[in-house]
Design an enzyme around this catalytic site. Structure first.
Site, PDB file in Angstrom:
ATOM      1  N   GLY A  70      -1.525  -0.129  -3.665  1.00 41.93           N
ATOM      2  CA  GLY A  70      -2.558  -0.627  -2.736  1.00 41.93           C
ATOM      3  C   GLY A  70      -2.475   0.064  -1.389  1.00 41.93           C
ATOM      4  O   GLY A  70      -2.590  -0.579  -0.344  1.00 41.93           O
ATOM      5  N   ALA A  71      -2.293   1.398  -1.423  1.00 38.12           N
ATOM      6  CA  ALA A  71      -2.040   2.144  -0.181  1.00 38.12           C
ATOM      7  C   ALA A  71      -3.320   2.523   0.559  1.00 38.12           C
ATOM      8  O   ALA A  71      -3.261   3.138   1.613  1.00 38.12           O
ATOM      9  CB  ALA A  71      -1.251   3.409  -0.520  1.00 38.12           C
ATOM     10  N   ASN A  72      -4.468   2.113   0.026  1.00 37.67           N
ATOM     11  CA  ASN A  72      -5.737   2.572   0.617  1.00 37.67           C
ATOM     12  C   ASN A  72      -6.316   1.617   1.646  1.00 37.67           C
ATOM     13  O   ASN A  72      -7.342   1.889   2.234  1.00 37.67           O
ATOM     14  CB  ASN A  72      -6.773   2.752  -0.499  1.00 37.67           C
ATOM     15  CG  ASN A  72      -7.016   1.454  -1.239  1.00 37.67           C
ATOM     16  OD1 ASN A  72      -6.100   0.908  -1.841  1.00 37.67           O
ATOM     17  ND2 ASN A  72      -8.225   0.941  -1.181  1.00 37.67           N
ATOM     18  N   GLY A  74      -5.677  -1.917   4.566  1.00 31.85           N
ATOM     19  CA  GLY A  74      -4.862  -2.874   5.325  1.00 31.85           C
ATOM     20  C   GLY A  74      -3.461  -2.395   5.638  1.00 31.85           C
ATOM     21  O   GLY A  74      -3.250  -1.287   6.143  1.00 31.85           O
ATOM     22  N   ILE A  75      -2.488  -3.213   5.312  1.00 34.38           N
ATOM     23  CA  ILE A  75      -1.092  -2.932   5.656  1.00 34.38           C
ATOM     24  C   ILE A  75      -0.579  -1.723   4.864  1.00 34.38           C
ATOM     25  O   ILE A  75       0.189  -0.907   5.378  1.00 34.38           O
ATOM     26  CB  ILE A  75      -0.218  -4.189   5.387  1.00 34.38           C
ATOM     27  CG1 ILE A  75      -0.789  -5.395   6.164  1.00 34.38           C
ATOM     28  CG2 ILE A  75       1.230  -3.957   5.788  1.00 34.38           C
ATOM     29  CD1 ILE A  75      -0.227  -6.745   5.767  1.00 34.38           C
ATOM     30  N   GLY A  76      -1.033  -1.598   3.616  1.00 33.43           N
ATOM     31  CA  GLY A  76      -0.626  -0.456   2.786  1.00 33.43           C
ATOM     32  C   GLY A  76      -1.046   0.868   3.399  1.00 33.43           C
ATOM     33  O   GLY A  76      -0.281   1.842   3.427  1.00 33.43           O
ATOM     34  N   SER A 195       5.294 -13.307   0.990  1.00 34.06           N
ATOM     35  CA  SER A 195       4.501 -14.126   1.907  1.00 34.06           C
ATOM     36  C   SER A 195       5.218 -15.453   2.084  1.00 34.06           C
ATOM     37  O   SER A 195       5.846 -15.961   1.143  1.00 34.06           O
ATOM     38  CB  SER A 195       3.113 -14.351   1.320  1.00 34.06           C
ATOM     39  OG  SER A 195       2.452 -15.323   2.078  1.00 34.06           O
ATOM     40  N   TYR A 229      -1.836 -17.569  -5.868  1.00 32.98           N
ATOM     41  CA  TYR A 229      -1.239 -16.595  -4.931  1.00 32.98           C
ATOM     42  C   TYR A 229       0.212 -16.993  -4.615  1.00 32.98           C
ATOM     43  O   TYR A 229       1.120 -16.160  -4.672  1.00 32.98           O
ATOM     44  CB  TYR A 229      -2.090 -16.566  -3.658  1.00 32.98           C
ATOM     45  CG  TYR A 229      -1.631 -15.576  -2.608  1.00 32.98           C
ATOM     46  CD1 TYR A 229      -1.904 -14.218  -2.728  1.00 32.98           C
ATOM     47  CD2 TYR A 229      -0.929 -16.001  -1.473  1.00 32.98           C
ATOM     48  CE1 TYR A 229      -1.501 -13.311  -1.755  1.00 32.98           C
ATOM     49  CE2 TYR A 229      -0.519 -15.104  -0.496  1.00 32.98           C
ATOM     50  CZ  TYR A 229      -0.809 -13.758  -0.643  1.00 32.98           C
ATOM     51  OH  TYR A 229      -0.396 -12.867   0.326  1.00 32.98           O
TER      52      TYR A 229
HETATM   53  N1  LIG Z   1      -3.030 -10.193   5.288  1.00 30.27           N
HETATM   54  C1  LIG Z   1      -2.170 -11.182   5.404  1.00 30.27           C
HETATM   55  O1  LIG Z   1      -2.329 -12.088   6.224  1.00 30.27           O
HETATM   56  C2  LIG Z   1      -0.940 -11.210   4.547  1.00 30.27           C
HETATM   57  C3  LIG Z   1      -0.024 -12.257   4.740  1.00 30.27           C
HETATM   58  C4  LIG Z   1       1.118 -12.306   3.947  1.00 30.27           C
HETATM   59  C5  LIG Z   1       1.333 -11.324   2.986  1.00 30.27           C
HETATM   60  N2  LIG Z   1       0.418 -10.320   2.825  1.00 30.27           N
HETATM   61  C6  LIG Z   1       0.688  -9.321   1.775  1.00 30.27           C
HETATM   62  O2  LIG Z   1       0.563  -8.009   2.286  1.00 30.27           O
HETATM   63  C7  LIG Z   1       0.169  -7.128   1.225  1.00 30.27           C
HETATM   64  C8  LIG Z   1      -0.953  -6.219   1.677  1.00 30.27           C
HETATM   65  O3  LIG Z   1      -2.106  -7.001   1.871  1.00 30.27           O
HETATM   66  P1  LIG Z   1      -3.271  -6.629   2.907  1.00 30.27           P
HETATM   67  O4  LIG Z   1      -3.376  -7.788   3.826  1.00 30.27           O
HETATM   68  O5  LIG Z   1      -3.071  -5.280   3.446  1.00 30.27           O
HETATM   69  O6  LIG Z   1      -4.548  -6.709   1.936  1.00 30.27           O
HETATM   70  P2  LIG Z   1      -5.666  -5.626   1.504  1.00 30.27           P
HETATM   71  O7  LIG Z   1      -6.140  -4.866   2.671  1.00 30.27           O
HETATM   72  O8  LIG Z   1      -6.659  -6.399   0.711  1.00 30.27           O
HETATM   73  O9  LIG Z   1      -4.845  -4.664   0.541  1.00 30.27           O
HETATM   74  C9  LIG Z   1      -4.571  -5.025  -0.788  1.00 30.27           C
HETATM   75  C10 LIG Z   1      -4.466  -3.760  -1.614  1.00 30.27           C
HETATM   76  O10 LIG Z   1      -4.233  -4.146  -2.974  1.00 30.27           O
HETATM   77  C11 LIG Z   1      -5.095  -3.388  -3.787  1.00 30.27           C
HETATM   78  N3  LIG Z   1      -5.465  -4.020  -5.054  1.00 30.27           N
HETATM   79  C12 LIG Z   1      -6.031  -5.226  -5.248  1.00 30.27           C
HETATM   80  N4  LIG Z   1      -6.290  -5.397  -6.564  1.00 30.27           N
HETATM   81  C13 LIG Z   1      -5.879  -4.281  -7.198  1.00 30.27           C
HETATM   82  C14 LIG Z   1      -5.878  -3.852  -8.551  1.00 30.27           C
HETATM   83  N5  LIG Z   1      -6.381  -4.608  -9.547  1.00 30.27           N
HETATM   84  N6  LIG Z   1      -5.366  -2.645  -8.852  1.00 30.27           N
HETATM   85  C15 LIG Z   1      -4.876  -1.846  -7.890  1.00 30.27           C
HETATM   86  N7  LIG Z   1      -4.848  -2.185  -6.576  1.00 30.27           N
HETATM   87  C16 LIG Z   1      -5.345  -3.391  -6.242  1.00 30.27           C
HETATM   88  C17 LIG Z   1      -6.366  -3.215  -2.957  1.00 30.27           C
HETATM   89  O11 LIG Z   1      -7.127  -2.163  -3.503  1.00 30.27           O
HETATM   90  P3  LIG Z   1      -8.749  -2.165  -3.409  1.00 30.27           P
HETATM   91  O12 LIG Z   1      -9.050  -1.692  -2.022  1.00 30.27           O
HETATM   92  O13 LIG Z   1      -9.181  -1.216  -4.474  1.00 30.27           O
HETATM   93  O14 LIG Z   1      -9.193  -3.559  -3.671  1.00 30.27           O
HETATM   94  C18 LIG Z   1      -5.764  -2.926  -1.593  1.00 30.27           C
HETATM   95  O15 LIG Z   1      -5.443  -1.587  -1.495  1.00 30.27           O
HETATM   96  C19 LIG Z   1      -0.166  -8.017   0.043  1.00 30.27           C
HETATM   97  O16 LIG Z   1       0.922  -8.043  -0.842  1.00 30.27           O
HETATM   98  C20 LIG Z   1      -0.347  -9.391   0.659  1.00 30.27           C
HETATM   99  O17 LIG Z   1      -0.049 -10.428  -0.250  1.00 30.27           O
HETATM  100  C21 LIG Z   1      -0.705 -10.231   3.587  1.00 30.27           C
END
Ligand SMILES: NC(=O)c1ccc[n+]([C@@H]2O[C@H](COP(=O)([O-])OP(=O)(O)OC[C@H]3O[C@@H](n4cnc5c(N)ncnc54)[C@H](OP(=O)(O)O)[C@@H]3O)[C@@H](O)[C@H]2O)c1
Length: 377
Positions: A70-72, A74-76, A195, A229
């Site tokens: 998921g490097a494309n 948000g945090i990734g 989380s 989740y």
């Molecule tokens: N944001 C918060 O407040 C928060 C809080 C606690 C923990 N986290 C954790 O931090 C991590 C990063 O989350 P983020 O906030 O940066 O969210 P994000 O921007 O939605 O990033 C999630 C990534 O996962 C990928 N993904 C989702 N479904 C997929 C699939 N079927 N196959 C391959 N890739 C898939 C997405 O790809 P697409 O772009 O193709 O969908 C996106 O690159 C997650 O593990 C999340 O649980 C986040």
């Protein structure tokens, strides 16, 4: 006497007026500030800690290779940008590598250090294909960050007949890691994005003794997206315990990292009330650059050399929930995971052999008989 009061009325109106307008002006100011923060991220260092960039400022990663799921987004994406700016080669495992390529090249300076792999974590077939490609292309991976996740989905089943959140956030990433285990560097670090919400799972004693498929891959009538989740994140912490145990004899280490809460990324995109909530919370939560700091700290900090099996929050060691600390449950979830994969013909990782485990005198104390019996089976 009345005349005296009458004379003061204009004065009174004037002061009320001034007060009123001052208050309104202040409120408008706050609102204006608030709205401006909604539009862009602000790194409040004092409140929310350093950014990933600051964490890595003295670290050179020029001979390192890091795989991020998921490097494309948000945090990734921020972690990809930060690591590549420290000369680390980043293997970006993304659902849409073409779109990811465009985003990453716009954001990252050292774009020649990025390599894209296609993976759909909702498909074990796709995970297998991606891991084979990585095995063909790469000979050593130093860091793995299991970052991808979904949140807020309606109930859906994947092509493997598993609840989507569970499979994407946990099971598929377990499989990916175990498939590429043989090319992990001897001192590799694995970071599982966790989380705080893992704390909200409550399973009674019987369920803890023997978790079942329905407890992790929720059927429709038991499903809420938050519940799914939370369970997927709890499984991630147990995966950390299992890996730490599996790698006890090696120099590999594994950490869980909580990035912060309510970070406005695309995670909340699946349901508008979540989108609204995260937008409202944005001024009070970490920026994406700050959210990337804890996982990047776990992945790169020399301070953590020799450590493993620890949950981090705000770049500090934190206790995971009581349920997440239950080692018996870690091994039961491991059994269940292998069963689920085995049923779908994709169980790849070799179980640890008993003699390897008991060679460590200190682990003898950590194990109950059930675990030992299970490992030998
Ligand atoms: N944001 C918060 O407040 C928060 C809080 C606690 C923990 N986290 C954790 O931090 C991590 C990063 O989350 P983020 O906030 O940066 O969210 P994000 O921007 O939605 O990033 C999630 C990534 O996962 C990928 N993904 C989702 N479904 C997929 C699939 N079927 N196959 C391959 N890739 C898939 C997405 O790809 P697409 O772009 O193709 O969908 C996106 O690159 C997650 O593990 C999340 O649980 C986040």
């Amino acid at each position: 006497m009345f005349r005296c009061y009458f004379r003061r009325i204009p004065q009174l109106i004037n002061s009320v007026d001034k007060h009123f307008f001052n208050t309104v002006a202040k409120k408008a100011n706050i609102l204006e500030n608030y709205l401006s923060v909604l539009g862009k991220s602000v790194d409040y260092v004092g409140i929310h800690g350093p950014t990933a960039e600051e964490i890595t400022k003295d670290i050179n990663l020029s001979n390192k290779t890091c795989l991020i799921t998921g490097a494309n987004s948000g945090i990734g994406l921020e972690m990809t940008r930060c690591l590549s700016s420290r000369d680390c080669t980043v293997l970006m495992a993304c659902r849409n590598p073409y779109a990811a390529n465009i985003v990453a090249r716009n954001v990252c300076g050292n774009s020649h250090l990025l390599k894209l792999y296609e993976i759909n974590l909702a498909s074990l077939r796709s995970v297998k294909k991606c891991s084979n490609e990585i095995l063909n292309d790469q000979s050593k991976i130093d860091i793995v960050i299991l970052n991808a996740a979904v949140f807020g989905l309606p109930w859906t089943l994947t092509e493997d007949h598993l609840e989507t959140t569970f499979q994407v956030n946990y099971l598929s990433q377990y499989l990916l890691l175990m498939n590429i285990e043989k090319i992990l560097a001897p001192d590799a670090r694995v970071v599982i994005m966790s989380s705080e919400s893992h704390r909200h799972v409550s399973w009674d004693f019987t369920h803890q003794l023997s978790p079942t498929e329905e407890m992790v891959s929720l059927p429709k009538h038991e499903y809420t997206s938050i519940r799914a989740y939370n369970i997927s994140k709890l499984c991630g912490v147990h995966f950390m315990h299992y890996l730490a145990y599996r790698w006890l004899k090696s120099g590999k280490s594994v950490f869980c990292a909580h990035p912060g809460s309510f970070i406005k990324t695309r995670l909340c995109r699946n349901w508008w009330p979540y989108e609204a909530l995260y937008t409202i919370m944005k001024p009070f939560s970490k920026s994406i650059a700050q959210a990337a700091s804890t996982p990047i700290y776990c992945a790169t900090s020399p301070e953590l050399k020799g450590l493993s099996d620890a949950y981090y929050k705000d770049c500090k060691r934190n206790e995971e929930s009581e349920l997440a600390q239950n080692l018996h449950l870690s091994f039961r979830i491991y059994d269940l995971t292998r069963e689920l994969l085995h049923d779908r013909n994709v169980a790849k990782d070799e179980p640890i052999r008993l003699e390897e485990v008991v060679a460590f005198p200190e682990t003898k104390h950590a194990l109950d008989e059930g675990m030992v019996a299970n490992l030998s089976g």
